[in-house]
Design a protein around this motif. Structure first.
Motif, mmCIF file in Angstrom:
data_model
loop_
_atom_site.group_PDB
_atom_site.id
_atom_site.type_symbol
_atom_site.label_atom_id
_atom_site.label_comp_id
_atom_site.label_asym_id
_atom_site.label_seq_id
_atom_site.Cartn_x
_atom_site.Cartn_y
_atom_site.Cartn_z
ATOM 1 N N ALA A 1 0.831 -1.217 0.000
ATOM 2 C CA ALA A 1 0.000 0.000 0.000
ATOM 3 C C ALA A 1 0.862 1.262 0.000
ATOM 4 N N LEU A 2 1.937 1.266 0.764
ATOM 5 C CA LEU A 2 2.818 2.442 0.794
ATOM 6 C C LEU A 2 3.457 2.700 -0.574
ATOM 7 N N ILE A 3 3.856 1.636 -1.262
ATOM 8 C CA ILE A 3 4.438 1.801 -2.602
ATOM 9 C C ILE A 3 3.391 2.395 -3.544
ATOM 10 N N ALA A 4 2.147 1.923 -3.428
ATOM 11 C CA ALA A 4 1.065 2.457 -4.272
ATOM 12 C C ALA A 4 0.826 3.938 -3.976
ATOM 13 N N VAL A 5 0.830 4.299 -2.711
ATOM 14 C CA VAL A 5 0.672 5.711 -2.336
ATOM 15 C C VAL A 5 1.859 6.512 -2.854
ATOM 16 N N GLY A 6 3.051 5.945 -2.754
ATOM 17 C CA GLY A 6 4.257 6.612 -3.244
ATOM 18 C C GLY A 6 4.213 6.901 -4.735
ATOM 19 N N ALA A 7 3.458 6.110 -5.480
ATOM 20 C CA ALA A 7 3.317 6.338 -6.925
ATOM 21 C C ALA A 7 2.553 7.625 -7.205
ATOM 22 N N TYR A 8 1.690 8.014 -6.281
ATOM 23 C CA TYR A 8 0.881 9.216 -6.485
ATOM 24 C C TYR A 8 1.493 10.467 -5.871
ATOM 25 N N GLY B 1 6.442 -7.362 -5.277
ATOM 26 C CA GLY B 1 5.817 -8.224 -6.283
ATOM 27 C C GLY B 1 4.300 -8.101 -6.267
ATOM 28 N N MET B 2 3.727 -8.023 -5.080
ATOM 29 C CA MET B 2 2.269 -7.847 -4.975
ATOM 30 C C MET B 2 1.841 -6.503 -5.554
ATOM 31 N N TYR B 3 2.649 -5.489 -5.344
ATOM 32 C CA TYR B 3 2.370 -4.183 -5.934
ATOM 33 C C TYR B 3 2.283 -4.300 -7.455
ATOM 34 N N MET B 4 3.259 -4.981 -8.052
ATOM 35 C CA MET B 4 3.262 -5.135 -9.505
ATOM 36 C C MET B 4 2.055 -5.954 -9.960
ATOM 37 N N ILE B 5 1.762 -7.038 -9.265
ATOM 38 C CA ILE B 5 0.635 -7.894 -9.650
ATOM 39 C C ILE B 5 -0.684 -7.125 -9.569
ATOM 40 N N LEU B 6 -0.877 -6.364 -8.499
ATOM 41 C CA LEU B 6 -2.113 -5.575 -8.369
ATOM 42 C C LEU B 6 -2.260 -4.589 -9.517
ATOM 43 N N GLY B 7 -1.170 -3.938 -9.881
ATOM 44 C CA GLY B 7 -1.214 -2.975 -10.977
ATOM 45 C C GLY B 7 -1.486 -3.625 -12.318
#
Length: 182
Positions: free
Chosen positions: A19-26, A60-66
């Motif tokens: 979740a933090l990596i996803a937030v970091g993308a924005y 890896g989960m971040y990439m898979i979710l995206g």
């Protein structure tokens, strides 16, 4: 092959860093080829704090979710994102976090120098995957060859100062954050 067991704590921490990596993308600053984001900061922290295995799982989960379509990447998500020139950086997150975690786990001392070295090794992996992928996608898929000098400026020199700063901040934060996670 031995089964890899994840505790509920492992799953929760991996999910937190995903979740933090996803937030970091924005959290981004637009730049000509690839925006500067805080993804490098959070992928590095995932490796340093969670170790190589869980760091790799969370990135890896971040990439898979995206890739599955959740809009967690800087410009959305979906399977077609694989053909974006910047997707190589996302692949690099996985292997970079694993390397940072590996270095941190193997170190007898968790000194600033060791953590900074692990962070910079992570950054080197991310940039290696990112720049290489960018070159191949733009040259062969998009049929828009890019000169090495342009690639160096657009994909490295513009964003690397901020990413190095993130590595320094990560190396400083890890000691305090590790205590909180215990």
């Amino acid at each position: 092959m031995a089964k890899v067991k994840l505790t509920p704590r492992d799953m929760a921490l991996s999910a937190l860093f995903t979740a933090l990596i996803a937030v970091g993308a924005y959290i981004r600053i637009p730049l000509p080829s690839a925006p500067f984001t805080l993804q490098v900061m959070f992928t590095t922290l995932a490796g340093l704090l969670l170790g190589s295995r869980l760091g790799m799982i969370s990135t890896g989960m971040y990439m898979i979710l995206g890739v599955c379509g959740l809009p967690v990447f800087t410009t959305g998500g979906g399977l077609s994102y694989i053909f974006q020139p910047t997707f190589g950086y996302i692949i690099g997150f996985i292997f970079g976090a694993a390397l940072a975690g590996f270095i941190a786990e193997r170190s007898k001392t968790k000194s600033f120098k060791v953590l900074l070295l692990a962070s910079l090794a992570n950054l080197a992996v991310i940039y290696t995957f990112g720049v290489t992928y960018y070159y191949f996608i733009t040259t062969y898929y998009l049929n828009s060859p890019v000169a090495a000098s342009v690639l160096l400026v657009q994909c490295v020199l513009i964003t690397i100062p901020g990413d190095i700063l993130c590595c320094v901040v990560d190396a400083l934060l890890v000691g305090r954050l590790r205590k909180a996670l215990k």
